[in-house]
Design a protein around this motif. Structure first.
Motif, PDB file in Angstrom:
ATOM      1  N   ARG A 150       0.827  -1.204   0.000  1.00  0.00           N
ATOM      2  CA  ARG A 150       0.000   0.000   0.000  1.00  0.00           C
ATOM      3  C   ARG A 150       0.869   1.265   0.000  1.00  0.00           C
ATOM      4  N   GLU A 288      -9.004   4.091  -1.423  1.00  0.00           N
ATOM      5  CA  GLU A 288      -7.984   3.478  -2.283  1.00  0.00           C
ATOM      6  C   GLU A 288      -8.602   2.315  -3.066  1.00  0.00           C
ATOM      7  N   CYS A 295     -10.515  -2.330   1.502  1.00  0.00           N
ATOM      8  CA  CYS A 295      -9.235  -2.792   0.951  1.00  0.00           C
ATOM      9  C   CYS A 295      -8.533  -3.633   2.021  1.00  0.00           C
ATOM     10  N   ALA A 297      -5.668  -3.287   3.424  1.00  0.00           N
ATOM     11  CA  ALA A 297      -5.018  -2.510   4.483  1.00  0.00           C
ATOM     12  C   ALA A 297      -6.040  -2.093   5.543  1.00  0.00           C
TER      13      ALA A 297
END
Ligand code: SF4
Length: 307
Positions: A150, A288, A295, A297
């Motif tokens: 990321r 993102e 996501c 992350a």
């Protein structure tokens, strides 16, 4: 015969060889070995169209030997081309390990005259990897891998990069291929692209055809190899066992890695491109790109916060 084996195979060269190339059996002196490695990387970059004139290439520079060698070679082979190279180092926050590699990264960027950006887990999510691992000790490399990817992608995008180059060598690629098979991860086995290239800076691996042994020797010959401590979490990863297995196979059956990689490449060609298809979606938490919903992350950081 003793005279022949004591000399470099390059025509007219009388220097002593420092390496026998496994594929061709060539015995090369330091100068011709350097030229051979750089020539093969240049060929990989050109044949696979990894870098075009006008590109901004971000190099993921951990400071370890592979990424150090990658930056060194790219800064040489792209020297005369209209290409901007920027190195990005991700500081995960691993005590007793990352400090030294960051120093090495600083030294190599200064030596190559390459712009250097350092980003950290702590700046991104407020915690170092060591702190995150305390919350979830069972998967340090998963946390590290997700966040590192990321941060590299974010940094590359912020720098206007058109390519994100990483220092994966032949051994890394074969290990990943075997791990995908051992994990039964069909999506990764056949994936050759990302769902929406516009959402991610495309990754390239210019060292993908160079065995790790040659990467190390190139670093030594060029005077850029620094022995560094191993990451304290490395032994816990499946990759560590796969690396050991493949080293044994390569030793007992030379050429195993090249053959495995060639077969894996052919399999991906047959499958023909990105199988994920469709549109990329965006994480509702951070905005993102993701493959659907949160996501990785945010999912990971959320699960850690819930503990
Ligand atoms: Fe991160 Fe694991 Fe590599 Fe250590 S061994 S740097 S924790 S991926």
């Amino acid at each position: 015969m003793a005279g022949e084996t004591g000399r470099c195979s390059s025509p007219g060269c009388t220097e002593p060889p420092i390496m026998v190339l496994r594929g061709t059996g060539e015995r090369l002196c330091a100068r011709h070995f350097t030229a051979s490695v750089e020539g093969r990387v240049r060929q990989t970059v050109e044949e696979r169209k990894m870098v075009q004139d006008g590109d901004v290439v971000v190099v993921g520079l951990s400071g370890g030997k592979d990424s150090t060698v990658l930056l060194h070679i790219l800064s040489r082979i792209l020297r005369d081309r209209p290409v901007r190279v920027v190195a990005v180092t991700v500081d995960e926050g691993i005590a007793g390990y990352r400090e030294e590699t960051v120093q090495t990264a600083r030294a190599i960027t200064a030596a190559c005259g390459v712009e250097h950006v350092i980003v950290s887990f702590e700046d991104y999510c407020g915690s170092t990897l060591d702190e995150l691992v305390r919350e979830r000790p069972e998967h340090p490399c998963t946390i590290c891998g997700v966040l590192r990817r990321r941060l590299l992608q974010n940094a590359a995008r912020d720098l206007g990069a058109t390519r994100l180059a990483t220092g994966h060598c032949l051994d890394d690629e074969v290990q990943s291929a075997l791990m995908n098979i051992l994990n039964g991860d069909v999506r990764r086995i056949v994936r050759t692209g990302v769902p929406d290239a516009g959402a991610f800076v495309p990754r390239v691996k210019p060292l993908r055809d160079i065995p790790e042994k040659e990467v190390t020797l190139y670093g030594i010959v060029q005077g850029i190899y620094t022995p560094l401590p191993e990451c304290p979490y490395a032994g816990e990863a499946l990759r560590s066992d796969v690396r050991h297995l493949l080293s044994t196979l390569e030793y007992r059956h030379p050429g195993t890695m090249e053959r495995t990689m060639a077969g894996y490449d052919r399999l991906r060609e047959r499958v023909g491109g990105c199988v994920e298809g469709g549109e990329v979606s965006y994480c509702p938490e951070c905005g993102e790109p993701s493959t659907g919903g949160l996501c990785r992350a945010c999912e990971l950081l959320g699960s850690l916060a819930d503990r």
